[in-house]
Design an enzyme around this catalytic site. Sequence first.
Site, PDB file in Angstrom:
ATOM      1  N   ASP A 205       0.858  -1.184   0.000  1.00  0.00           N
ATOM      2  CA  ASP A 205       0.000   0.000   0.000  1.00  0.00           C
ATOM      3  C   ASP A 205       0.899   1.241   0.000  1.00  0.00           C
ATOM      4  O   ASP A 205       1.939   1.255   0.662  1.00  0.00           O
ATOM      5  CB  ASP A 205      -0.854  -0.055   1.286  1.00  0.00           C
ATOM      6  CG  ASP A 205      -1.969   0.960   1.297  1.00  0.00           C
ATOM      7  OD1 ASP A 205      -2.295   1.508   0.229  1.00  0.00           O
ATOM      8  OD2 ASP A 205      -2.524   1.198   2.397  1.00  0.00           O
ATOM      9  N   HIS A 206       0.505   2.271  -0.720  1.00  0.00           N
ATOM     10  CA  HIS A 206       1.252   3.539  -0.762  1.00  0.00           C
ATOM     11  C   HIS A 206       2.738   3.360  -1.079  1.00  0.00           C
ATOM     12  O   HIS A 206       3.599   3.977  -0.444  1.00  0.00           O
ATOM     13  CB  HIS A 206       1.116   4.305   0.566  1.00  0.00           C
ATOM     14  CG  HIS A 206      -0.289   4.756   0.829  1.00  0.00           C
ATOM     15  ND1 HIS A 206      -0.923   5.719   0.089  1.00  0.00           N
ATOM     16  CD2 HIS A 206      -1.190   4.351   1.763  1.00  0.00           C
ATOM     17  CE1 HIS A 206      -2.165   5.895   0.550  1.00  0.00           C
ATOM     18  NE2 HIS A 206      -2.356   5.078   1.552  1.00  0.00           N
TER      19      HIS A 206
ATOM     20  N   GLU B 240      -3.378   6.035  -8.005  1.00  0.00           N
ATOM     21  CA  GLU B 240      -4.269   7.013  -7.360  1.00  0.00           C
ATOM     22  C   GLU B 240      -4.229   8.321  -8.127  1.00  0.00           C
ATOM     23  O   GLU B 240      -3.168   8.839  -8.454  1.00  0.00           O
ATOM     24  CB  GLU B 240      -3.862   7.256  -5.901  1.00  0.00           C
ATOM     25  CG  GLU B 240      -4.782   8.285  -5.221  1.00  0.00           C
ATOM     26  CD  GLU B 240      -4.634   8.359  -3.699  1.00  0.00           C
ATOM     27  OE1 GLU B 240      -4.391   7.312  -3.075  1.00  0.00           O
ATOM     28  OE2 GLU B 240      -4.767   9.469  -3.151  1.00  0.00           O
TER      29      GLU B 240
ATOM     30  N   GLY C 186      -6.343   8.698   7.701  1.00  0.00           N
ATOM     31  CA  GLY C 186      -6.228   8.799   9.154  1.00  0.00           C
ATOM     32  C   GLY C 186      -7.549   9.099   9.817  1.00  0.00           C
ATOM     33  O   GLY C 186      -8.618   8.805   9.294  1.00  0.00           O
TER      34      GLY C 186
ATOM     35  N   GLY D  64     -11.156   5.152   4.900  1.00  0.00           N
ATOM     36  CA  GLY D  64     -12.519   4.714   5.185  1.00  0.00           C
ATOM     37  C   GLY D  64     -12.883   4.765   6.666  1.00  0.00           C
ATOM     38  O   GLY D  64     -14.054   4.668   7.017  1.00  0.00           O
TER      39      GLY D  64
ATOM     40  N   THR E 221      -6.644   3.216  10.263  1.00  0.00           N
ATOM     41  CA  THR E 221      -6.685   4.060  11.458  1.00  0.00           C
ATOM     42  C   THR E 221      -7.616   3.521  12.542  1.00  0.00           C
ATOM     43  O   THR E 221      -7.248   3.508  13.723  1.00  0.00           O
ATOM     44  CB  THR E 221      -7.094   5.491  11.077  1.00  0.00           C
ATOM     45  OG1 THR E 221      -6.163   5.931  10.095  1.00  0.00           O
ATOM     46  CG2 THR E 221      -7.045   6.423  12.268  1.00  0.00           C
TER      47      THR E 221
END
Length: 392
Positions: free
Chosen positions: A82-83, A134, A182, A211, A234
């Site tokens: 992710d990221h 993204e 976050g 989300g 988060t």
Amino acid sequence: MPLVNMRDMLYHAYDNNYAVGAFDLVNLDFLEAVIDAAEDCRSAVILSIAEPHFAHYDFELFLPALEAAAKRASVPVAIQLDHGSTLQSAVKAINLGCNGVMLDVSNQDFFNNIDKTRATAEMAHGCGVSVVGELGYVAGKEGEGTKQHPGETAFTLPSEAKTYVERTGVDFLAVSIGTVQGRMNGRAKLDYVRLKQLNQSVNIPLVIHGGSGLNEDQFHKLTSNGVAKIDYYTALSDVAAKAMRQRCKENPGGSFTDLKKDVKDAIGREVKRCLHQWGSAGRAAEVLERCEPWLSVEHLIVHNINAHSKQSLDSLISKGKQILAQIPGVREVFTGEAMKENSQHHFCWSVRFTHQAALDSFRKHLGFSAFLKKQLAPNASDFISFDYREKN
Ligand SMILES: [Zn+2]
């Protein structure tokens, strides 16, 4: 061995209007809680590691644990980065076992984002791995999310999205429609009109980051408009921290294992809530039926060496290994010498690839074919090669 192709998994969700959870994991409590919750709910799940978290653990040590958990699960599992920030980190993640990668260069301008994401998608597809890009920017507002995702949110423009998807070749698109990375200050206002337009214009599964804090109705509107994957962290971190704080209060002198005793259960409860809310609970069997199992492939070369010194053999091996280490999708290289003196083939190379696609790309790799032709073949005799696919 329910490690499955992430693309098949997410298309099942997309076609059936629900979303699979991609949960960022930061230690074994998270991993065990997420996989147990998915098993309990008979749900597909994505085990996720986020590059911004790599400061907190050694991902080269952690990824094998994710893979082991996926392989012994009875529900369909995919593993994603992710990221990811660069092509190199995507290559590394793939070689360590991820079968989905996200390249997040959404903070860069449109054309840079396209160029970098396209390069990552070409590489990843060559390994059979699917890719999330993204477009637009989801910023953080509070806590960890703010440090990792500074600046202002930029909503995804439907007019740009189609071009972006066509030019990059991404399999899934992460969109910015009002969520925040976050923790959230109050309830997020989501732009469903924009989401609908995005879904119509790109026609591929959409992904939501940030989300945590949305309610059931909001999730329902997301999944009915093309969102097939929700990246979630988060809220898990919050319930885990809360469980530890509570335990500290009750037992201030407690040992480390005592203080973290309730963490796994707290995470598990939150994950189960999500899996039910997002509609993936109870669908594991259908998903498994639809998904290609994710199987590694082994390329085996056996040969003898012409009358040559040990030294030149060692340098051949290290040269070959160096070239193989540069090829995306090569997971492991084993070089060996026969244990029996009278063995028909005295030397072997065994190269393990993420997936059949990576072996196909490897065959076209100029560096290694040049090495075989110019360096290994002239020194070798009785050269044979075989390919094997992992057996379930
Ligand atoms: Zn995220």
